[in-house]
Design a protein around this motif. Sequence first.
Motif, mmCIF file in Angstrom:
data_model
loop_
_atom_site.group_PDB
_atom_site.id
_atom_site.type_symbol
_atom_site.label_atom_id
_atom_site.label_comp_id
_atom_site.label_asym_id
_atom_site.label_seq_id
_atom_site.Cartn_x
_atom_site.Cartn_y
_atom_site.Cartn_z
ATOM 1 N N PHE A 40 0.814 -1.217 0.000
ATOM 2 C CA PHE A 40 0.000 0.000 0.000
ATOM 3 C C PHE A 40 0.850 1.271 0.000
ATOM 4 C CE2 PHE A 40 -3.326 -2.962 1.102
ATOM 5 C CZ PHE A 40 -4.391 -2.473 0.373
ATOM 6 N N GLN A 41 1.895 1.336 0.826
ATOM 7 C CA GLN A 41 2.689 2.550 0.953
ATOM 8 C C GLN A 41 3.677 2.691 -0.196
ATOM 9 O OE1 GLN A 41 6.023 3.741 1.880
ATOM 10 N NE2 GLN A 41 5.128 5.769 2.035
ATOM 11 N N GLY A 42 4.420 1.621 -0.485
ATOM 12 C CA GLY A 42 5.492 1.704 -1.471
ATOM 13 C C GLY A 42 5.047 1.531 -2.903
ATOM 14 N N LEU A 43 4.156 0.603 -3.144
ATOM 15 C CA LEU A 43 3.760 0.307 -4.524
ATOM 16 C C LEU A 43 2.554 1.116 -4.995
ATOM 17 C CD1 LEU A 43 4.204 -3.590 -4.535
ATOM 18 C CD2 LEU A 43 5.784 -1.844 -5.385
ATOM 19 N N ILE A 44 1.557 1.247 -4.138
ATOM 20 C CA ILE A 44 0.337 1.963 -4.527
ATOM 21 C C ILE A 44 0.431 3.451 -4.196
ATOM 22 C CG2 ILE A 44 -2.180 2.076 -4.188
ATOM 23 C CD1 ILE A 44 -2.121 -0.948 -3.648
ATOM 24 N N GLY A 45 1.235 3.799 -3.185
ATOM 25 C CA GLY A 45 1.414 5.204 -2.827
ATOM 26 C C GLY A 45 0.428 5.724 -1.798
ATOM 27 N N VAL A 46 -0.172 4.828 -1.029
ATOM 28 C CA VAL A 46 -1.106 5.224 0.017
ATOM 29 C C VAL A 46 -0.312 5.824 1.179
ATOM 30 C CG1 VAL A 46 -2.829 4.328 1.667
ATOM 31 C CG2 VAL A 46 -2.751 3.439 -0.678
ATOM 32 N N ASN A 47 -0.861 6.829 1.833
ATOM 33 C CA ASN A 47 -0.237 7.481 2.987
ATOM 34 C C ASN A 47 0.210 6.441 4.009
ATOM 35 O OD1 ASN A 47 -0.806 8.508 5.924
ATOM 36 N ND2 ASN A 47 -0.260 10.322 4.721
ATOM 37 N N TYR A 48 1.356 6.698 4.678
ATOM 38 C CA TYR A 48 1.889 5.714 5.625
ATOM 39 C C TYR A 48 0.947 5.425 6.789
ATOM 40 C CZ TYR A 48 3.393 9.494 8.788
ATOM 41 O OH TYR A 48 3.433 10.566 9.640
ATOM 42 N N THR A 49 0.122 6.374 7.192
ATOM 43 C CA THR A 49 -0.806 6.136 8.308
ATOM 44 C C THR A 49 -1.856 5.094 7.921
ATOM 45 O OG1 THR A 49 -0.474 8.392 9.107
ATOM 46 C CG2 THR A 49 -2.433 7.236 9.901
ATOM 47 N N LEU A 50 -2.486 5.275 6.773
ATOM 48 C CA LEU A 50 -3.477 4.304 6.314
ATOM 49 C C LEU A 50 -2.812 2.965 6.002
ATOM 50 C CD1 LEU A 50 -6.356 3.564 5.604
ATOM 51 C CD2 LEU A 50 -6.008 4.577 3.334
ATOM 52 N N SER A 51 -1.622 2.994 5.432
ATOM 53 C CA SER A 51 -0.889 1.759 5.150
ATOM 54 C C SER A 51 -0.580 1.010 6.443
ATOM 55 C CB SER A 51 0.418 2.070 4.405
ATOM 56 O OG SER A 51 0.143 2.646 3.150
ATOM 57 N N GLN A 52 -0.247 1.737 7.503
ATOM 58 C CA GLN A 52 0.008 1.123 8.808
ATOM 59 C C GLN A 52 -1.258 0.460 9.347
ATOM 60 O OE1 GLN A 52 2.442 0.264 10.602
ATOM 61 N NE2 GLN A 52 1.741 0.121 12.694
ATOM 62 N N VAL A 53 -2.382 1.135 9.241
ATOM 63 C CA VAL A 53 -3.651 0.575 9.716
ATOM 64 C C VAL A 53 -3.982 -0.705 8.947
ATOM 65 C CG1 VAL A 53 -6.148 0.967 9.847
ATOM 66 C CG2 VAL A 53 -4.564 2.783 10.527
ATOM 67 N N LEU A 54 -3.830 -0.679 7.643
ATOM 68 C CA LEU A 54 -4.141 -1.846 6.820
ATOM 69 C C LEU A 54 -3.202 -3.011 7.122
ATOM 70 C CD1 LEU A 54 -4.864 0.001 3.466
ATOM 71 C CD2 LEU A 54 -6.529 -1.207 4.889
ATOM 72 N N GLY A 55 -1.907 -2.747 7.135
ATOM 73 C CA GLY A 55 -0.936 -3.800 7.420
ATOM 74 C C GLY A 55 -1.132 -4.402 8.796
ATOM 75 N N TYR A 56 -1.320 -3.542 9.778
ATOM 76 C CA TYR A 56 -1.520 -3.986 11.150
ATOM 77 C C TYR A 56 -2.781 -4.843 11.262
ATOM 78 C CZ TYR A 56 -1.332 -3.814 16.235
ATOM 79 O OH TYR A 56 -1.251 -4.154 17.552
ATOM 80 N N SER A 57 -3.831 -4.447 10.565
ATOM 81 C CA SER A 57 -5.101 -5.189 10.619
ATOM 82 C C SER A 57 -4.962 -6.602 10.070
ATOM 83 C CB SER A 57 -6.177 -4.432 9.844
ATOM 84 O OG SER A 57 -6.412 -3.185 10.439
ATOM 85 N N PHE A 58 -4.250 -6.758 8.979
ATOM 86 C CA PHE A 58 -4.041 -8.094 8.431
ATOM 87 C C PHE A 58 -3.229 -8.961 9.400
ATOM 88 C CE2 PHE A 58 -5.521 -6.220 4.557
ATOM 89 C CZ PHE A 58 -5.951 -7.266 3.759
ATOM 90 N N GLY A 59 -2.220 -8.367 10.034
ATOM 91 C CA GLY A 59 -1.439 -9.096 11.022
ATOM 92 C C GLY A 59 -2.253 -9.491 12.237
ATOM 93 N N VAL A 60 -3.198 -8.652 12.627
ATOM 94 C CA VAL A 60 -4.042 -8.913 13.802
ATOM 95 C C VAL A 60 -4.918 -10.152 13.591
ATOM 96 C CG1 VAL A 60 -6.061 -8.026 15.064
ATOM 97 C CG2 VAL A 60 -4.046 -6.597 14.769
ATOM 98 N N VAL A 61 -5.452 -10.315 12.408
ATOM 99 C CA VAL A 61 -6.289 -11.488 12.130
ATOM 100 C C VAL A 61 -5.460 -12.765 12.307
ATOM 101 C CG1 VAL A 61 -7.573 -12.724 10.332
ATOM 102 C CG2 VAL A 61 -7.857 -10.248 10.604
ATOM 103 N N ASN A 62 -4.286 -12.784 11.718
ATOM 104 C CA ASN A 62 -3.377 -13.919 11.869
ATOM 105 C C ASN A 62 -3.021 -14.129 13.339
ATOM 106 O OD1 ASN A 62 -1.405 -15.870 10.519
ATOM 107 N ND2 ASN A 62 -0.026 -14.616 11.746
#
Length: 139
Positions: A40-62
């Motif tokens: 999200f942050q590096g390839l798509i260019g989404v802001n680091y805050t939203l990228s952090q929320v998304l990445g963290y959320s996927f890790g939380v499910v696991n």
Amino acid sequence: MKLVANITNYVFDGKFKSLSRFSLVGISNTLIDFIVFTIFQGLIGVNYTLSQVLGYSFGVVNSFIFNKKWTFQGGKSNKKIYHELFQFIIVNIMSLAITLIFMKLLIKDFNFNVYVAKVVVTFIAQITNFIAYKLWVFN
């Protein structure tokens, strides 16, 4: 070979069982988090805050699945799964808030590279989560 098996049994089933299993689950959570964050942050260019929320959320499910079933083996309490899930979500919302605050501080005030800041806040989250899971969620 037997020595390796004995060490492995001691670490993963002995005195350090919860901590070592939590660490392995944490590594998988971190990999999932970093991959999603980077996409999200590096390839798509989404802001680091939203990228952090998304990445963290996927890790939380696991994290919930493997910490409940393997690390803390469902706990010894009579809590219903929805109660544990609610506590787990509360811990992770607090942990996410802490990581976002520290990430912003490290990037904006101390000029850290976004990925270096990500590594630092990941360690902060791991310490916070282990203590809260062990003492409150899966006890």
